[in-house]
Design a protein around this motif. Structure first.
Motif, mmCIF file in Angstrom:
data_model
loop_
_atom_site.group_PDB
_atom_site.id
_atom_site.type_symbol
_atom_site.label_atom_id
_atom_site.label_comp_id
_atom_site.label_asym_id
_atom_site.label_seq_id
_atom_site.Cartn_x
_atom_site.Cartn_y
_atom_site.Cartn_z
ATOM 1 N N ILE A 1 0.589 7.524 -0.758
ATOM 2 C CA ILE A 1 0.253 7.886 0.621
ATOM 3 C C ILE A 1 1.265 7.285 1.596
ATOM 4 N N VAL A 2 1.563 6.010 1.429
ATOM 5 C CA VAL A 2 2.490 5.317 2.332
ATOM 6 C C VAL A 2 3.889 5.928 2.249
ATOM 7 N N ASP A 3 4.286 6.327 1.059
ATOM 8 C CA ASP A 3 5.622 6.914 0.886
ATOM 9 C C ASP A 3 5.805 8.209 1.684
ATOM 10 N N LYS A 4 4.702 8.883 2.008
ATOM 11 C CA LYS A 4 4.780 10.162 2.724
ATOM 12 C C LYS A 4 4.617 10.005 4.238
ATOM 13 N N ASN B 1 -3.285 -0.793 9.471
ATOM 14 C CA ASN B 1 -2.097 -1.612 9.192
ATOM 15 C C ASN B 1 -1.345 -1.098 7.971
ATOM 16 N N ILE B 2 -2.087 -0.718 6.931
ATOM 17 C CA ILE B 2 -1.456 -0.179 5.717
ATOM 18 C C ILE B 2 -0.646 1.072 6.054
ATOM 19 N N LEU B 3 -1.189 1.893 6.972
ATOM 20 C CA LEU B 3 -0.538 3.142 7.357
ATOM 21 C C LEU B 3 0.476 2.952 8.489
ATOM 22 N N TYR C 1 -10.961 2.320 -2.747
ATOM 23 C CA TYR C 1 -10.400 1.932 -1.451
ATOM 24 C C TYR C 1 -9.282 2.882 -1.026
ATOM 25 N N TRP C 2 -8.541 3.374 -1.990
ATOM 26 C CA TRP C 2 -7.434 4.290 -1.677
ATOM 27 C C TRP C 2 -7.927 5.535 -0.947
ATOM 28 N N LYS C 3 -9.202 5.906 -1.190
ATOM 29 C CA LYS C 3 -9.752 7.088 -0.518
ATOM 30 C C LYS C 3 -9.919 6.845 0.979
ATOM 31 N N ALA C 4 -10.222 5.594 1.364
ATOM 32 C CA ALA C 4 -10.314 5.252 2.779
ATOM 33 C C ALA C 4 -8.940 5.356 3.432
ATOM 34 N N VAL C 5 -7.912 4.924 2.715
ATOM 35 C CA VAL C 5 -6.542 5.039 3.223
ATOM 36 C C VAL C 5 -6.175 6.511 3.389
ATOM 37 N N ILE D 1 -8.032 8.204 6.571
ATOM 38 C CA ILE D 1 -7.418 7.969 7.882
ATOM 39 C C ILE D 1 -6.044 8.631 7.953
ATOM 40 N N ALA D 2 -5.315 8.651 6.836
ATOM 41 C CA ALA D 2 -4.025 9.353 6.826
ATOM 42 C C ALA D 2 -4.220 10.821 7.192
ATOM 43 N N LYS D 3 -5.264 11.452 6.648
ATOM 44 C CA LYS D 3 -5.554 12.848 6.968
ATOM 45 C C LYS D 3 -6.020 13.007 8.416
ATOM 46 N N ALA D 4 -6.832 12.050 8.887
ATOM 47 C CA ALA D 4 -7.342 12.126 10.256
ATOM 48 C C ALA D 4 -6.226 12.020 11.283
ATOM 49 N N VAL D 5 -5.213 11.227 10.972
ATOM 50 C CA VAL D 5 -4.125 10.987 11.926
ATOM 51 C C VAL D 5 -2.961 11.957 11.727
ATOM 52 N N TYR D 6 -2.651 12.282 10.470
ATOM 53 C CA TYR D 6 -1.509 13.148 10.165
ATOM 54 C C TYR D 6 -1.937 14.351 9.316
ATOM 55 N N PRO D 7 -2.795 15.227 9.844
ATOM 56 C CA PRO D 7 -3.261 16.384 9.038
ATOM 57 C C PRO D 7 -2.115 17.297 8.630
ATOM 58 N N GLU D 8 -1.058 17.336 9.411
ATOM 59 C CA GLU D 8 0.078 18.182 9.087
ATOM 60 C C GLU D 8 0.826 17.705 7.844
ATOM 61 N N VAL D 9 0.606 16.437 7.470
ATOM 62 C CA VAL D 9 1.269 15.863 6.291
ATOM 63 C C VAL D 9 0.323 15.817 5.093
#
Length: 337
Positions: free
Chosen positions: A192-195, A227-229, A316-320, A323-331
């Motif tokens: 997730i972080v790599d993207k 913070n992770i994102l 826990y990775w699902k929580a990451v 939020i990644a989807k909530a903030v960056y749905p285009e990615v």
């Protein structure tokens, strides 16, 4: 002459037997790779006595593997079950979790997670108890007086969670399973972080109860994921309302000045409808609210309680990812997909 030859022959046979292993030839190992892996995993199983250093820096020694265990929160029980743990009692919040086996939900309860019935707990005669830091702190003196071994675990941040899963693997004797869960989380989070896009977005994380609205700080689950994102978090550097708290008072002036790209909402109330009513009463009636970029663009997202109130534990990775989807749905794709 014949007798001499026979004697030499017998000596050679005896010598051959000694060199070959003093018995029948060892059979060829035809076990599958999977079976060999399982055997290898067995060599990492817990040996007793076992000493555990818990979240309160207490050293707890277990002479033998516990057989009658009670785990006092779903946040800890879900990963405990995931690493093969068995229990004799549960807290009421377990009933709402989808990642806990149905047969476990039928076990005797010891009351609500925030208000444990100590009499019921002791009536189960456990030989080991696992409690959650922050939620069960007031029970520590009583448990110490009881003489029953117990550990205090913290599962809030990503690092807390991975460390806690390792400890649960030690307790159950299933370190191999625990390590697999840890490795999967690291792999997924790294993917997730790599993207992540080069430009970080700004977020505000709100916390809604039946009484008021506040902001979640970096020491919360949602704050840790932000913070992770590598998100710009409005609460970065903000001090808690009181020592150890995850929240600070909400300020309309501050959020207007910050003007976040996305607003994330965590809630303690049981339904999204009740949370929305509180939001309307406390913040949405203010004209400045509708002028926020996140509101104009429809970027306010409610976060699931099982990931951001109770902790997603082994997932826990699902929580990451959420939020990644909530903030960056285009990615990452939309959270509704």
């Amino acid at each position: 002459m014949k007798k001499k030859i026979l004697t030499i022959f017998m000596v050679l046979v005896l010598l051959s037997t000694i060199l070959s292993g003093c018995g029948e030839k060892e059979p060829v190992n035809t076990k599958s790779t999977e079976e060999k892996t399982e055997e290898k995993a067995d060599t990492t199983q817990t040996s007793y006595p076992l000493v555990i250093t818990d979240a309160n820096e207490r050293e707890v020694e277990l002479e033998n593997k516990p057989e009658k265990v009670v785990v006092l929160s779903a946040t800890l029980l879900a990963p405990y079950c995931a690493v093969g743990g068995e229990v004799i009692g549960i807290s009421d919040d377990v009933l709402e979790r989808e990642d806990i086996p149905e047969d476990v939900k039928k076990l005797p309860t010891v009351g609500p997670v925030y208000n444990i019935d100590m009499e019921k707990l002791m009536s189960l005669e456990p030989d080991f108890i696992i409690i959650q830091k922050g939620i069960h702190d007031r029970y520590v003196p009583m448990l110490e007086q009881s003489g029953i071994p117990f550990v205090v675990l913290q599962m809030k941040t990503y690092e807390d969670t991975l460390q806690g899963i390792g400890i649960l693997g030690d307790i159950t004797g299933n370190q191999h399973e625990a390590q697999e869960i840890v490795d999967k989380n690291k792999e997924k989070v790294d993917e997730i972080v790599d993207k992540l896009p080069a430009e970080n977005k700004k977020v505000a994380i709100l916390y809604v109860t039946s009484e008021d609205v506040s902001i979640k700080l970096e020491n919360s689950i949602a704050g840790d994921v932000a913070n992770i994102l590598k998100l710009d978090n409005m609460s970065s550097g903000v001090k808690p309302a009181k020592m150890g708290s995850e929240t600070a008072p909400f300020s309309m002036e501050r959020i207007v000045e910050y003007d976040p790209d996305v607003i994330l909402v965590t809630t303690m109330v049981h339904s999204k409808e009740i949370a929305e009513e509180r939001m309307k009463k406390d913040v949405e009636t203010n004209p400045a609210w509708s002028e926020l970029r996140a509101i104009k663009e429809g970027n306010m997202k409610y976060l699931p309680q099982d990931m951001f109130l109770q902790n997603a534990g082994q997932g826990y990775w699902k929580a990451v990812e959420y939020i990644a989807k909530a903030v960056y749905p285009e990615v990452y794709g939309d959270v509704e997909d």
